[in-house]
Design a protein around this motif. Structure first.
Motif, PDB file in Angstrom:
ATOM      1  N   ALA A  63       0.835  -1.208   0.000  1.00 49.58           N
ATOM      2  CA  ALA A  63       0.000   0.000   0.000  1.00 49.58           C
ATOM      3  C   ALA A  63       0.865   1.252   0.000  1.00 49.58           C
ATOM      4  N   GLN A  64       1.960   1.236   0.755  1.00 48.74           N
ATOM      5  CA  GLN A  64       2.852   2.396   0.800  1.00 48.74           C
ATOM      6  C   GLN A  64       3.622   2.567  -0.509  1.00 48.74           C
ATOM      7  N   ASP A 113       1.131   4.138  -2.826  1.00 41.72           N
ATOM      8  CA  ASP A 113       0.935   5.532  -2.404  1.00 41.72           C
ATOM      9  C   ASP A 113       2.101   6.402  -2.841  1.00 41.72           C
ATOM     10  N   TYR A 114       3.334   5.889  -2.683  1.00 46.10           N
ATOM     11  CA  TYR A 114       4.493   6.680  -3.093  1.00 46.10           C
ATOM     12  C   TYR A 114       4.453   6.965  -4.585  1.00 46.10           C
ATOM     13  N   VAL A 158       1.998   7.020  -6.645  1.00 45.14           N
ATOM     14  CA  VAL A 158       0.908   7.943  -6.982  1.00 45.14           C
ATOM     15  C   VAL A 158       1.297   9.381  -6.628  1.00 45.14           C
ATOM     16  N   ARG A 159       1.916   9.572  -5.485  1.00 46.50           N
ATOM     17  CA  ARG A 159       2.257  10.930  -5.036  1.00 46.50           C
ATOM     18  C   ARG A 159       3.447  11.527  -5.787  1.00 46.50           C
ATOM     19  N   ALA A 204       0.069   3.241 -10.604  1.00 42.68           N
ATOM     20  CA  ALA A 204      -0.588   2.444  -9.572  1.00 42.68           C
ATOM     21  C   ALA A 204      -0.708   0.986 -10.009  1.00 42.68           C
TER      22      ALA A 204
END
Length: 306
Positions: A31-32, A35-36, A38-39, A109
């Motif tokens: 998940a992290q 998230d990374y 995507v950001r 993603a």
């Protein structure tokens, strides 16, 4: 397998095993990772633009088995761009590869959900005729041997910077995210082997000047205490880790663009460990400084003869 449907950048995407720990040493989960990516997308995507991506996938995390994947289009969603490119000789006799080009946040993603921790790209793009164009980047990968490290790489990077500037180029630098440093410059060439010839000559010259500190040949026996200037990464069949890509190392580091002032700071005595960055560090740096590797609109200088 826990599976759920999420919406990313207007696309629906199935993700799974979000709680799986991919970097056990730092308890960093899938998940992290998603998230990374995507950001970091706003600064990462320009460096992937037009470049077919090679994944290094770690489905069971960095302590498990990994594999390279080039021929990834077969299981990509229909909204991910796919390109067919000539196969390098190492690809088991295939004449072509069906690869992907990551262009959107949703693309990143999707890749991250495959546990594609590292993203590697060539120094050329796919052109309007869906064929590889001439190289538009020069890369010199500085890899320290035993008893050498980031400090020694910074010394060589600084010397390379001066050579490239003298040749009319505009170099930028990033950490490899592993042990070394990588120097790039945007270029124009008329034949695809030119960057390799030029980089090899440059590596040989630096090695001849300081044979106790720099090596241009790959043999491991030559490398203790020295920095390898890996000129071969300019071979059109090869790829190099992209700026802002995670690296599959225990502490989840990132291949991070840095300023030449940071290289100089290490040469002036700053802690070489200050040039090792993790995801939150990189996101904060982008917030503060923008993209230190901003070459999308940079001046592309003609590469000198070699």
């Amino acid at each position: 397998m826990s599976r759920q449907l999420v919406r990313v950048d207007g696309r629906q995407l199935h993700v799974s095993n979000l709680e799986k720990v991919l970097f056990p040493e730092v308890s960093f989960t899938k998940a992290q990772v998603i998230d990374y990516y995507v950001r970091i997308a706003p600064v990462l995507l320009p460096h992937l633009s037009g470049r077919p991506v090679t994944f290094t996938r770690w489905p069971d995390g960095v302590e498990g088995q990994a594999f390279f994947e080039k021929n990834s289009a077969r299981h990509a969603p229909d909204w991910v761009r796919k390109v067919t490119v000539p196969s390098p000789g190492s690809s088991r006799g295939r004449e072509t590869l069906d690869m992907v080009v990551l262009e959107t946040v949703a693309d990143l993603a999707w890749a991250a959900n495959l546990a594609a921790l590292e993203l590697h790209v060539p120094q050329w793009q796919v052109g309007s005729r869906l064929q590889p164009t001439l190289p538009d980047l020069l890369v010199l990968d500085l890899d320290p041997g035993p008893d050498a490290g980031i400090l020694e790489c910074c010394e060589v990077a600084d010397r390379l910077r001066q050579r490239l500037v003298d040749d009319g180029l505009d170099p930028v630098v990033k950490t490899s995210g592993s042990k070394g440093v990588q120097v790039y410059a945007p270029i124009r060439v008329r034949d695809r082997e030119h960057p390799s010839r030029y980089a090899k000559v440059l590596a040989q010259e630096l090695s001849a000047e300081t044979p106790d500190r720099v090596v241009w040949r790959m043999e491991k026996v030559l490398r203790p205490g020295k920095v390898l200037v890996d000129w071969s990464q300019n071979n059109p069949a090869k790829t190099t880790v992209a700026p802002y890509s995670l690296r599959a190392r225990p502490d989840a580091p990132v291949s991070t663009p840095i300023g030449w002032d940071e290289v100089e700071a290490v040469l002036d005595g700053a802690d070489p460990g200050s040039l090792r960055f993790r995801t939150e560090d990189v996101l904060a740096r982008v917030e503060d400084y923008g993209d230190l590797f901003d070459i999308a609109g940079a001046r592309r200088a003609t590469l000198p003869p070699a």
